[in-house]
Each structure stands twice: as C-alpha cells, then as structure tokens.
Design a protein around this motif. Structure first.
Motif, PDB file in Angstrom:
ATOM      1  N   PHE A 108      56.754  33.070  27.113  1.00 43.18           N
ATOM      2  CA  PHE A 108      55.354  33.511  27.219  1.00 43.18           C
ATOM      3  C   PHE A 108      55.319  34.789  28.029  1.00 43.18           C
ATOM      4  CE2 PHE A 108      56.292  30.554  30.620  1.00 43.18           C
ATOM      5  CZ  PHE A 108      55.820  31.188  31.754  1.00 43.18           C
ATOM      6  N   TYR A 109      54.216  35.515  27.860  1.00 37.52           N
ATOM      7  CA  TYR A 109      54.049  36.800  28.531  1.00 37.52           C
ATOM      8  C   TYR A 109      53.502  36.597  29.948  1.00 37.52           C
ATOM      9  CZ  TYR A 109      54.548  38.924  23.927  1.00 37.52           C
ATOM     10  OH  TYR A 109      55.029  39.312  22.705  1.00 37.52           O
ATOM     11  N   VAL A 110      53.910  37.450  30.883  1.00 33.77           N
ATOM     12  CA  VAL A 110      53.401  37.447  32.264  1.00 33.77           C
ATOM     13  C   VAL A 110      53.106  38.892  32.649  1.00 33.77           C
ATOM     14  CG1 VAL A 110      53.930  36.989  34.690  1.00 33.77           C
ATOM     15  CG2 VAL A 110      54.659  35.378  32.920  1.00 33.77           C
ATOM     16  N   ALA A 111      51.922  39.095  33.205  1.00 33.74           N
ATOM     17  CA  ALA A 111      51.553  40.433  33.686  1.00 33.74           C
ATOM     18  C   ALA A 111      51.534  40.414  35.201  1.00 33.74           C
ATOM     19  CB  ALA A 111      50.182  40.829  33.152  1.00 33.74           C
ATOM     20  N   VAL A 112      52.147  41.379  35.811  1.00 31.15           N
ATOM     21  CA  VAL A 112      52.113  41.528  37.263  1.00 31.15           C
ATOM     22  C   VAL A 112      51.017  42.539  37.593  1.00 31.15           C
ATOM     23  CG1 VAL A 112      53.368  42.195  39.324  1.00 31.15           C
ATOM     24  CG2 VAL A 112      54.555  40.995  37.463  1.00 31.15           C
ATOM     25  N   VAL A 113      49.939  42.039  38.204  1.00 31.04           N
ATOM     26  CA  VAL A 113      48.778  42.877  38.493  1.00 31.04           C
ATOM     27  C   VAL A 113      48.824  43.289  39.957  1.00 31.04           C
ATOM     28  CG1 VAL A 113      46.264  43.013  38.472  1.00 31.04           C
ATOM     29  CG2 VAL A 113      47.461  41.652  36.743  1.00 31.04           C
ATOM     30  N   GLU A 114      48.901  44.543  40.202  1.00 31.41           N
ATOM     31  CA  GLU A 114      48.890  45.081  41.563  1.00 31.41           C
ATOM     32  C   GLU A 114      47.464  45.515  41.909  1.00 31.41           C
ATOM     33  OE1 GLU A 114      51.442  45.181  43.536  1.00 31.41           O
ATOM     34  OE2 GLU A 114      53.180  44.893  42.216  1.00 31.41           O
ATOM     35  N   LYS A 115      46.939  44.956  42.999  1.00 33.08           N
ATOM     36  CA  LYS A 115      45.606  45.334  43.460  1.00 33.08           C
ATOM     37  C   LYS A 115      45.720  45.993  44.819  1.00 33.08           C
ATOM     38  CE  LYS A 115      42.854  41.813  41.054  1.00 33.08           C
ATOM     39  NZ  LYS A 115      41.870  40.702  41.254  1.00 33.08           N
ATOM     40  N   PRO A 116      45.594  47.293  44.877  1.00 39.91           N
ATOM     41  CA  PRO A 116      45.665  47.955  46.189  1.00 39.91           C
ATOM     42  C   PRO A 116      44.452  47.604  47.034  1.00 39.91           C
ATOM     43  CG  PRO A 116      45.047  49.510  44.469  1.00 39.91           C
ATOM     44  CD  PRO A 116      45.400  48.245  43.774  1.00 39.91           C
ATOM     45  N   GLY A 117      44.674  47.380  48.317  1.00 42.33           N
ATOM     46  CA  GLY A 117      43.575  47.067  49.222  1.00 42.33           C
ATOM     47  C   GLY A 117      42.638  48.248  49.383  1.00 42.33           C
ATOM     48  N   ARG A 118      41.374  47.941  49.595  1.00 43.91           N
ATOM     49  CA  ARG A 118      40.370  48.999  49.766  1.00 43.91           C
ATOM     50  C   ARG A 118      40.125  49.243  51.251  1.00 43.91           C
ATOM     51  NH1 ARG A 118      35.039  47.591  46.870  1.00 43.91           N
ATOM     52  NH2 ARG A 118      35.450  45.531  47.763  1.00 43.91           N
ATOM     53  N   PRO A 119      39.653  50.425  51.605  1.00 44.07           N
ATOM     54  CA  PRO A 119      39.287  50.683  53.001  1.00 44.07           C
ATOM     55  C   PRO A 119      38.204  49.708  53.464  1.00 44.07           C
ATOM     56  CG  PRO A 119      39.391  52.722  51.750  1.00 44.07           C
ATOM     57  CD  PRO A 119      39.497  51.611  50.745  1.00 44.07           C
ATOM     58  N   THR A 120      38.316  49.253  54.689  1.00 36.96           N
ATOM     59  CA  THR A 120      37.356  48.280  55.219  1.00 36.96           C
ATOM     60  C   THR A 120      35.918  48.773  55.150  1.00 36.96           C
ATOM     61  OG1 THR A 120      39.038  47.321  56.662  1.00 36.96           O
ATOM     62  CG2 THR A 120      36.755  46.916  57.256  1.00 36.96           C
ATOM     63  N   PRO A 121      35.595  50.026  55.486  1.00 39.02           N
ATOM     64  CA  PRO A 121      34.203  50.484  55.368  1.00 39.02           C
ATOM     65  C   PRO A 121      33.640  50.320  53.957  1.00 39.02           C
ATOM     66  CG  PRO A 121      35.465  52.039  56.663  1.00 39.02           C
ATOM     67  CD  PRO A 121      36.453  51.067  56.090  1.00 39.02           C
ATOM     68  N   GLU A 122      34.497  50.496  52.954  1.00 39.18           N
ATOM     69  CA  GLU A 122      34.040  50.339  51.576  1.00 39.18           C
ATOM     70  C   GLU A 122      33.656  48.892  51.289  1.00 39.18           C
ATOM     71  OE1 GLU A 122      36.105  50.766  47.207  1.00 39.18           O
ATOM     72  OE2 GLU A 122      36.606  52.294  48.717  1.00 39.18           O
ATOM     73  N   VAL A 123      34.435  47.963  51.837  1.00 39.79           N
ATOM     74  CA  VAL A 123      34.128  46.539  51.658  1.00 39.79           C
ATOM     75  C   VAL A 123      32.850  46.177  52.414  1.00 39.79           C
ATOM     76  CG1 VAL A 123      34.975  44.181  51.997  1.00 39.79           C
ATOM     77  CG2 VAL A 123      36.574  46.016  51.381  1.00 39.79           C
ATOM     78  N   ILE A 124      32.732  46.686  53.645  1.00 36.19           N
ATOM     79  CA  ILE A 124      31.538  46.396  54.450  1.00 36.19           C
ATOM     80  C   ILE A 124      30.286  46.920  53.755  1.00 36.19           C
ATOM     81  CG2 ILE A 124      30.371  46.951  56.623  1.00 36.19           C
ATOM     82  CD1 ILE A 124      33.193  47.020  57.911  1.00 36.19           C
ATOM     83  N   ALA A 125      30.401  48.081  53.123  1.00 32.66           N
ATOM     84  CA  ALA A 125      29.251  48.666  52.433  1.00 32.66           C
ATOM     85  C   ALA A 125      28.766  47.799  51.278  1.00 32.66           C
ATOM     86  CB  ALA A 125      29.610  50.064  51.928  1.00 32.66           C
ATOM     87  N   GLU A 126      29.614  46.909  50.778  1.00 36.57           N
ATOM     88  CA  GLU A 126      29.193  45.949  49.756  1.00 36.57           C
ATOM     89  C   GLU A 126      28.600  44.688  50.385  1.00 36.57           C
ATOM     90  OE1 GLU A 126      32.470  44.949  47.327  1.00 36.57           O
ATOM     91  OE2 GLU A 126      32.515  46.867  46.240  1.00 36.57           O
ATOM     92  N   ILE A 127      29.203  44.260  51.488  1.00 41.86           N
ATOM     93  CA  ILE A 127      28.819  42.988  52.109  1.00 41.86           C
ATOM     94  C   ILE A 127      27.425  43.049  52.720  1.00 41.86           C
ATOM     95  CG2 ILE A 127      29.326  41.451  54.056  1.00 41.86           C
ATOM     96  CD1 ILE A 127      32.291  42.010  53.578  1.00 41.86           C
ATOM     97  N   ILE A 128      27.171  44.031  53.571  1.00 41.95           N
ATOM     98  CA  ILE A 128      25.958  44.042  54.389  1.00 41.95           C
ATOM     99  C   ILE A 128      24.676  44.121  53.558  1.00 41.95           C
ATOM    100  CG2 ILE A 128      24.761  45.176  56.302  1.00 41.95           C
ATOM    101  CD1 ILE A 128      27.370  43.721  57.051  1.00 41.95           C
ATOM    102  N   PRO A 129      24.566  45.016  52.574  1.00 41.46           N
ATOM    103  CA  PRO A 129      23.325  45.041  51.785  1.00 41.46           C
ATOM    104  C   PRO A 129      23.015  43.699  51.129  1.00 41.46           C
ATOM    105  CG  PRO A 129      24.603  47.016  51.375  1.00 41.46           C
ATOM    106  CD  PRO A 129      25.480  46.112  52.166  1.00 41.46           C
ATOM    107  N   ALA A 130      24.053  43.037  50.609  1.00 41.56           N
ATOM    108  CA  ALA A 130      23.829  41.742  49.960  1.00 41.56           C
ATOM    109  C   ALA A 130      23.327  40.713  50.965  1.00 41.56           C
ATOM    110  CB  ALA A 130      25.113  41.260  49.303  1.00 41.56           C
TER     111      ALA A 130
END
Length: 733
Positions: A108-130
């Motif tokens: 069977f096929y397997v894909a290795v997905v690399e997810k680079p981490g984002r800068p913390t301010p970018e994550v905070i900018a999503e969290i706080i408004p919500a």
C-alpha cells in the motif's frame, strides 16, 4: 523565552462577573495554545472594572515542525481512490509516496507529510479573535452596527509578544473593526490619555502610574489595610465583610477609602439592619465602637478616584443616600414593633406554601404539632416549643424582612424579645433556620432544637408526600440541606430520636392537609365549570376520589424511603469527616436503625474493631463462609438457614464453633441492648479462633448429604451471629 500579553479594554464589567471572566480567559487561551503544541511556563489573569487581561510566560517562538505518515490505498487500487489519497496528502503524483508491504494486506502507498511549524504570533492571531467572539459571558450585549457581543462595549485590544530585553511585536488581528495594538488607557478620570505598553511588567507599572491597580488581590489588600487604618485613627473597629470586599474591589481601579457619618438617632435600629441597609444600598463598610460593642454612626466608602476636595462631595452624596435609607429602615422597624407578631398570624391563611401542601398557616400548624411531639425527646418544655413554633415564621410578614430577606429569623428574635416573650422562644425564632450550610452552627438550646427539627422534618415529609424528591443535581426545595441539618442537630447534640416513628406520624398529618388542599382545588375547578350545583355533586364524590388517589400511599413505606435518603446524606456527612460509607450501609441495613446517634456510635465501634487484627481476620473468615454458602445455595437452588442439628456435629472443631456462636450471640445481644458496642465487638472477636479452626479441620462439602447440609447451616449461623452488629456483606475492603 517570549511572553504574551493580552488586554481587552471595555466599559465597566459587572463586579459579579469579573473573577469568573478572568478564569475563563486564562483557561480558553492556554488550552488553545497547548492544543496547538505551544507549551508555556506560567499564566496569570488580571481583571479590573474596565479591562480583562492575561499574561502567558515562556512560550516558544514558533511551533515545532511535524512529520506525519499518511496511509493510502493498496497498490493497484482504483484511480478514484488514488486521486483522493494524493489530494488529501497534498501530493502531485505517486512518485512522491512510498510503498510499504503488509503480510496480510499486501502493498500500500504511504505519504510522508511534513508540516513546518508556524510562528507563534501567527497562531495567536487565529486563537484570540475566535475566543473573543465566543466568550461565555453570563449576559452580553451588542452595540453600534457591529455583530460582536461582549459584556459591555469593547474599545481596544492589546496583544504583544516578545522576549525579555527585546522590543515586543504587536500580534496583528482585528475583531469587529477593533484592531489589536500596544495602546491601552489608564484611569477614566485621573489618566485617560493613551499609553504605549510592551510586556507584563511594563504594562503593570505604566497603569499603576496612570492610577490603575490591575491585580484584584492587591486592590483588596489596599482596601482592607486602608479601611482598618482609617477606623483605627478614629478609635473604631472595621466590621470585616469578605463578600463586600470582593464586590467593591470589582468596582474601583484606584481605591480610595473615605469616612462618612449618619445621625446617632439611627443607632436605635438593630445593628444588623443598619449594616444590611448600608451594605445593600451603598456598598459601604460599617464600623464598631470597641467601648460598647455596637455599631458607631460612621461608615467607610470606597471611592474610585482622588478628588480635588479630598472627597467631601463624594462623602456628602453617600451620607445623603444613607440617611434616606436609614430613615426608611427606622420607619419599618418602628412600624413592625407597633403591630406585633401575633397580629400577623391570620395573614398566613391566605398565603400558599405550596399548591399541593396548603397554606403557610397549615404548615405552621404542622410544625407546632411536631415541635410539641419532639420537645420532651430533646429536653424542651412543650409549652415553650409550642409558642416558638407558632411565632417562628411571623417575621416573614414584617416590613424589615420584606426589605432584607436575609434578616429573617434574626428579626423574629428581636421582635419576640421586644414583646416580652420567653428568651427561649425568642432564640428559637432565630435559630430554627440553622444550620443553613456546612459552616453554620447548629442550635443547642432545647426549644430551638425542637423547632428546628420540626421545621426541617416537616419540609422533608411534605415534599416526600407529594413526590417532589431531589433528582440528580436538582434540589429546588433544598431537601438535601434540610436532611443534613437534621443529621447535624441530632449528632452534635447527642439526641436519641427514633426518626421512623416521627416520619410515620407526620406523614399522616401531612396527608390530611394534602387531601384537603386537593379536594378544595378539585371542587373549585368543578364549581368554576358547573356552578354551585356542580360543586355539591363533586362534594359527594370526594371520598371516592381521595381513596383512588391516596389509597396506595402508606406512611410506613414513605418513611422507609425517606430514611434511605437520610442514609445517603449521613454517608456524605460522615465521609467529609473521614468515615467509611460502607460501614454506614452495613449498620443501616439492619432492621430498625433509625436512631442516628446510636447508629454512628455502633459504626464507630465497628470501624475500630475492623482496624484490629481480630477484626480483619474475622472478616476474612466471614467472607470465606459466606462465599461457600452462596455457591452451594446456588448449586442446590435453596437456602441453608440455621439452626444446626447438634447430633450431626461430628468433628471437635465444628462442635467448638457451634458452642462459640451460641455464646457470642447471647453476649452480643446483651451488649447491644445495653448500647455497649465495645463489649459487643469484644464478644464478636471471640469467634475468630473457632472460625479459623473450623476451616482448617472440617470439610464443609462432605459426601454425607446430612453432614454437608448441617455444616452449611453452621456457616449461616456465623452470618447470623455477626448480624447482631452489622450486615458484614456490605463491608468493603
């Protein structure tokens, strides 16, 4: 590591919502950060009347990179499955995937997905408004043309992120037209200009300079210390009030303590009324004169600013309002004393206690009759208990209690005392409500005890009679509290009260009022529909209707049910004091265990016995005997109940056990009858040796059916011997 600072600046947040809001903001933000892989070292929330803030320390600068293996379809799968896999994994072709083999499922096929981490301010900018848009305020509002709902109009948002020593960056986002920044504002009147802030220490220091104390606990400390100092300077004592201190700390950002006064003529009013008036209407603290022990004609108010006139105008305004409120209180106090308690009693006939339980007058009559019944059992004169029960609710119809319901009972004490009623009656008017919580004291005076028990038992029996029992977390009539009140009064006063007899008699009395109330309501409904003639017709049918409705309800069965409820409450009470709830079950399971004081004495002695080597060994032997007995009873489909046949006791060990059981039964019965539970436990301990010897030397399941049956009956005799103390089947551990 970098720190995060969030401040939500708005119009005044109600004081009662502030502490919960601060905790809520901290939990929502930190949970969201952790969920996204941003672990932190510490967090602290702050709240003032105009701002809700959070500082999070020790955050990483960016998320960690993530590597995920995504399993795909089998090699040779349909094109649709392959295309779906490539899309979900973000691959352009199968060349970017690898092939892995599974012995059972094939390749069977397997894909290795690399997810680079984002800068913390970018994550905070999503969290706080919500979080802001969905913040769980108990009540919120919408203003202007926007869609945002907040407790009060939100004006600005501070959001900064940066490490110590660096210039923090502003976390950029927007909520309903409000753009985040590093700008906040100080005190509304003393320092309203905009302030540029960096991180927590800078924010706190600059707001302090702008007349804002952001730490709620520090504001409380300032208020309490300044209030005590002001009182001491005037040779008075502060009457401390933790609830009021919490509230006023949520009303000010820059607390300033000022002293005011009122006319001495108002000191004729009871201290509690003065305090309730000043507290409820102006959120002010009262002061006590240490020389007299009574209140002084002074009060302390907490201002939110340093006034140019030293606070003279603020004090004068508060004095004017307090003077008017105390004038009303004095009028109520004087009016109540003129009319007297007895003059109010007829009005209870027209006040419904509960639609199925009749009027307040009928409830008072039930309490009176029950108090008279209980009085001799608790050492109270029946005549005094009767008077106290008659007048204990009278202050509910007074003007002062109408204005300040929290003073019910206490005002009854004052009015009864003023009318020259017996001191025991006056005290019972106040104390019959106690205890109202785990920290409240229980009444100890016999008359107060009699009326307090009558009041609580009537409540329990009444609502049990109409099947309005507590369910789950719902207890609208505070029946759990009433039961715990009865338990505490009985145990802490060492009372000997047979609750089953009290309950049964009172159920019969309550049923009379329930039936009368139901009949009256039924007749009225028919009369409303058919007129007087219809009412007469239904009156002839009342007896049959009542029989159908109440015929299957016996006082004894409901008493047993109510006692079971008391057992649960007793377990809760004793568990809070370190006792084992299984021992309560073991003792309560015996017939006739409705004397709570005696039950706890028996349970305490049992607990001490089971902590000894004799107790533990006997319990183990008991369980072995009962387990064998249950297995054989299940196998034979019948019970093996004693007594044994002495002629079938063949082994010396079983003869000794039979003799020991007979002796122990008699000694236990005599000790229990004398309420000497320590001696009963000592007698029970004598079974340990014969039980151990029996199991070592005797085969219970003998090939001879007669011997087998006799030995099984002997095991049942062990169970019967222990039943004189408790049901050992219910003992855990």
């Amino acid at each position: 590591m970098p720190d995060l600072l969030i401040e939500l600046f708005s119009e005044e947040i109600p004081a009662r919502m502030q502490a919960q809001a601060a905790d809520g903001l901290k939990k929502l933000v930190t949970d969201a950060l952790v969920e996204r892989g941003l672990l932190y070292e510490g967090a602290k929330a702050f709240v003032t009347p105009r701002r809700l803030a959070l500082a999070v320390h020790g955050l990483p600068g960016r998320q960690a990179d993530q590597r995920e293996e995504k399993k795909g379809p089998r090699v040779g799968a349909p094109d649709g499955a392959i295309a779906g896999f490539l899309k979900s994994a973000g691959l352009s072709s199968l060349d970017q995937a690898t092939v892995q083999s599974d012995p059972k499922k094939g390749d069977f096929y397997v894909a290795v997905v690399e997810k680079p981490g984002r800068p913390t301010p970018e994550v905070i900018a999503e969290i706080i408004p919500a979080i802001i848009r969905s913040f769980p305020w108990p009540k919120s509002m919408r203003w202007g043309s926007g869609s945002l709902r907040w407790v009060r109009p939100l004006h600005s948002i501070v959001a900064t992120f940066g490490a110590e020593g660096d210039e923090p960056e502003v976390v950029r986002f927007e909520v309903d037209g409000i753009v985040s920044s590093n700008i906040t504002y100080g005190h509304r009147f003393l320092a309203p200009a905009p302030i540029t802030v960096k991180r927590l220490d800078d924010w706190m220091a600059k707001l302090e300079a702008a007349k804002v104390v952001v730490d709620r606990d520090r504001r409380k400390d300032i208020i309490l210390a300044d209030a005590k100092n002001e009182a001491f300077a005037n040779r008075l004592e502060l009457v401390e009030d933790e609830g009021l201190l919490d509230e006023v700390a949520g009303l000010v950002e820059w607390p300033v303590v000022l002293m005011g006064a009122f006319e001495e003529r108002f000191l004729d009013i009871p201290d509690e009324v003065i305090r309730a008036t000043i507290r409820a209407n102006q959120k002010c603290f009262v002061l006590k004169d240490p020389a007299t022990g009574r209140l002084a004609n002074r009060f302390l108010l907490i201002s939110n600013l340093v006034a140019s006139d030293g606070g003279a105008a603020i004090v004068a305004g508060n004095e004017r309002v307090i003077r008017a409120r105390l004038s009303d209180a004095k009028f109520f106090w004087d009016t109540d004393r003129v009319n007297g308690l007895e003059s109010r009693m007829p009005r209870f006939q027209s006040i419904t206690f509960h639609e199925k339980l009749g009027s307040q007058a009928e409830r008072i009559e039930r309490i009176r009759r029950l108090a008279v019944e209980i009085a001799p059992k608790v050492g109270a004169p029946a005549a005094l208990a009767e008077d106290a029960a008659l007048f204990c609710k009278a202050d509910l119809l007074t003007e002062v209690v109408g204005e300040f319901p929290e003073l019910q009972g206490l005002m009854g004490h004052y009015y009864a005392q003023g009318e020259g009623l017996a001191p025991e009656v006056a005290a019972a008017c106040e104390e019959h409500y106690k205890p109202q919580g785990p920290g409240d004291r229980v009444p100890t005076a016999p008359v107060s005890v009699a009326v307090a028990l009558a009041d609580k038992i009537d409540t329990l029996v009444g609502f049990w009679a109409i099947d309005e029992k507590p369910t789950g977390s719902k207890d609208p009539y505070a029946l759990r509290r009433a039961a715990l009140g009865v338990i505490r009064i009985v145990l802490e006063n060492g009372l000997r009260l047979r609750l089953a007899d009290v309950f049964t008699g009172h159920f019969k009395l309550a049923d009379q009022d329930i039936i009368r109330t139901a009949n009256e309501a039924r007749i009225k409904r028919v009369e409303d529909a058919l007129g007087d003639q219809g009412g007469a017709v239904v009156g002839n049918d009342v007896a049959m209707w009542v029989s159908r409705k109440f015929g299957d309800r016996t006082a004894d069965s409901r008493s047993i049910d109510l006692l079971s409820f008391f057992a649960d409450r007793l377990k809760v009470h004793l568990r809070e004091h370190g006792a084992r709830h299984d021992l309560v079950d073991a003792v309560f399971a015996l017939e006739g265990q409705d004397d709570l004081f005696l039950l706890v004495e028996r349970m305490t002695a049992l607990a001490r016995f089971l902590d000894t080597e004799d107790g533990r060994t006997l319990l183990a032997g008991y369980r072995r005997a009962v387990n064998i007995l249950r297995i054989e009873e299940k196998k034979d489909g019948r019970a093996f109940a004693g007594p044994t046949d002495a002629t079938l006791l063949k082994e010396p060990a079983e003869e000794r056990l039979a003799d020991a059981i007979e002796q122990v039964k008699g000694r236990v019965a005599a000790a229990v009858a004398a309420e000497d539970f320590e001696t009963a436990m000592t007698a029970l301990a004598d079974l340990r040796g014969p039980v151990d010897a029996f199991f070592d030397a005797v085969t219970v399941n003998d090939q001879d059916p007669a011997l087998r049956e006799n030995r099984l009956k002997l095991l049942d005799e062990i169970r019967a011997a222990t039943r004189g103390i408790a049901d050992f089947d219910r003992i855990g551990g």
